[in-house]
Enzyme design. Structure first.
Site, mmCIF file in Angstrom:
data_model
loop_
_atom_site.group_PDB
_atom_site.id
_atom_site.type_symbol
_atom_site.label_atom_id
_atom_site.label_comp_id
_atom_site.label_asym_id
_atom_site.label_seq_id
_atom_site.Cartn_x
_atom_site.Cartn_y
_atom_site.Cartn_z
ATOM 1 N N HIS A 1 -0.584 -0.328 -9.959
ATOM 2 C CA HIS A 1 -1.328 -1.140 -8.998
ATOM 3 C C HIS A 1 -1.953 -2.362 -9.674
ATOM 4 O O HIS A 1 -3.152 -2.623 -9.562
ATOM 5 C CB HIS A 1 -2.418 -0.316 -8.299
ATOM 6 C CG HIS A 1 -2.816 -0.903 -6.961
ATOM 7 N ND1 HIS A 1 -3.298 -0.147 -5.914
ATOM 8 C CD2 HIS A 1 -2.819 -2.192 -6.503
ATOM 9 C CE1 HIS A 1 -3.574 -0.929 -4.884
ATOM 10 N NE2 HIS A 1 -3.302 -2.186 -5.227
ATOM 11 N N GLU B 1 -3.711 7.391 -5.752
ATOM 12 C CA GLU B 1 -3.914 6.550 -6.937
ATOM 13 C C GLU B 1 -5.191 6.971 -7.654
ATOM 14 O O GLU B 1 -6.197 7.245 -7.009
ATOM 15 C CB GLU B 1 -3.992 5.074 -6.529
ATOM 16 C CG GLU B 1 -2.682 4.550 -5.963
ATOM 17 C CD GLU B 1 -2.718 3.074 -5.600
ATOM 18 O OE1 GLU B 1 -3.772 2.425 -5.809
ATOM 19 O OE2 GLU B 1 -1.710 2.558 -5.108
ATOM 20 N N ARG C 1 0.849 -1.187 0.000
ATOM 21 C CA ARG C 1 0.000 0.000 0.000
ATOM 22 C C ARG C 1 0.886 1.240 0.000
ATOM 23 O O ARG C 1 1.882 1.308 0.719
ATOM 24 C CB ARG C 1 -0.927 0.024 1.222
ATOM 25 C CG ARG C 1 -2.125 -0.914 1.140
ATOM 26 C CD ARG C 1 -3.108 -0.446 0.070
ATOM 27 N NE ARG C 1 -4.322 -1.241 0.026
ATOM 28 C CZ ARG C 1 -4.482 -2.318 -0.728
ATOM 29 N NH1 ARG C 1 -3.472 -2.754 -1.472
ATOM 30 N NH2 ARG C 1 -5.626 -2.970 -0.748
#
Length: 315
Positions: free
Chosen positions: A276, A257, A228
């Protein structure tokens, strides 16, 4: 049974996901926003991606029985769910293979300089002028922060490359074995050639990796984060990269993000970035093992059973 799934998906992805659930279930897949607020009122299951499940949102969810997440659950107020009699579960371990493979791909890309060599060839440059650095993995020490399903899988892969493995975990019960050596946090970050993060984001781990930690790392160290973004102070990371306090970084997750277009990370030559996608086994954003897990857990709750990989306990 109404399932509400919230995230940023294309119409093709939505179609693929919907087909994975039983036909008699009402599956609604929407983007974050007003439409989500309309459906939250009467759904029994909520699968949130990039959405904060807080007290305000839960106050509208009158029929909610289960909040089901992927591997991460830092976006869910578990205490508030418990107070309202709502199960919270994640899908720990279902993406371990995918993430661990991604970690190894990043490591190999970095040390074999694949992005540079690919650009070199595609730009039709003179091979007589080729100069680049590279390295083998044999004998290198990787420090794994967090030895859960993903961390263990990364360690297994590193064994094949004849690497040394250090690991740090808050679970004191984890012991060193013939290959993985458990150690304290400070020794791990200072002794490792590669530092890879595999812990969840919570109040204890938020910005755990900061300026002080980067200063303890070798100036030849490679930093990897596929967990994360909030675990890392991104500004401190950028400074460490620009000042060559560490050699480089491979990042799949970020504080914000999608990664902002003007992020300095995009301009650094000693960084490899992916959007991601480490946990995805393919490009369709349909992780079959994950959705099989979701369906099974929803059935369990529907039948009055506890969900697997539960994150809270209801009375």
């Amino acid at each position: 049974m109404k399932i509400l799934m919230v995230g940023h998906f294309s119409e093709t992805v939505k179609s693929n996901i919907a087909r994975h659930f039983p036909e008699d279930w009402d599956v609604v897949i929407v983007s974050p926003g007003k439409e989500m607020l309309h459906h939250i009122e009467d759904c029994q299951v909520f699968i949130p991606e990039h959405v904060k499940v807080d007290r305000s949102l839960l106050s509208m969810a009158k029929k909610l029985k289960l909040v089901q997440t992927g591997a991460g659950f830092d976006n869910v107020d578990i205490e508030a769910c418990t107070q309202r009699g709502i199960w919270v579960a994640n899908a720990a371990g279902v993406n371990a293979q995918a993430v661990a493979e991604h970690v190894m791909a990043l490591i190999l890309s970095y040390y074999k300089n694949i992005p540079f060599l690919d650009a070199f060839m595609k730009n039709r440059m003179d091979e007589k002028q080729l100069e680049y650095t590279g390295s083998e993995l044999q004998g290198k020490t990787i420090g794994i922060i967090g030895l859960g399903a993903i961390g263990k899988k990364v360690a297994e892969f590193c064994r094949v490359f004849d690497m040394n493995v250090l690991a740090y975990a808050r679970n004191a019960a984890l012991q060193s074995d013939g290959f993985v050596k458990m150690t304290d946090f400070d020794n791990l970050v200072s002794a490792s050639d590669i530092v890879s993060v595999h812990i969840s984001l919570n109040q204890q781990t938020k910005q755990l990796i900061n300026k002080a930690v980067f200063k303890k790392m070798k100036n030849t160290a490679l930093f990897i984060n596929t967990a994360r973004g909030g675990i890392v102070n991104e500004s401190d990371l950028i400074d460490a990269l620009k000042n060559r306090e560490i050699s480089g970084a491979c990042l799949d997750v970020f504080e914000t993000e999608p990664l902002p277009a003007d992020s300095e990370l995009r301009n650094l030559g000693n960084v490899i970035l992916t959007p991601h996608t480490a946990g995805m086994p393919d490009g369709r954003k349909l992780h079959k093992k994950r959705y099989d897990f979701f369906v099974n857990n929803i059935k369990r709750v529907k039948n009055g059973e506890e969900p697997e990989s539960k994150l809270n306990q209801l009375l």
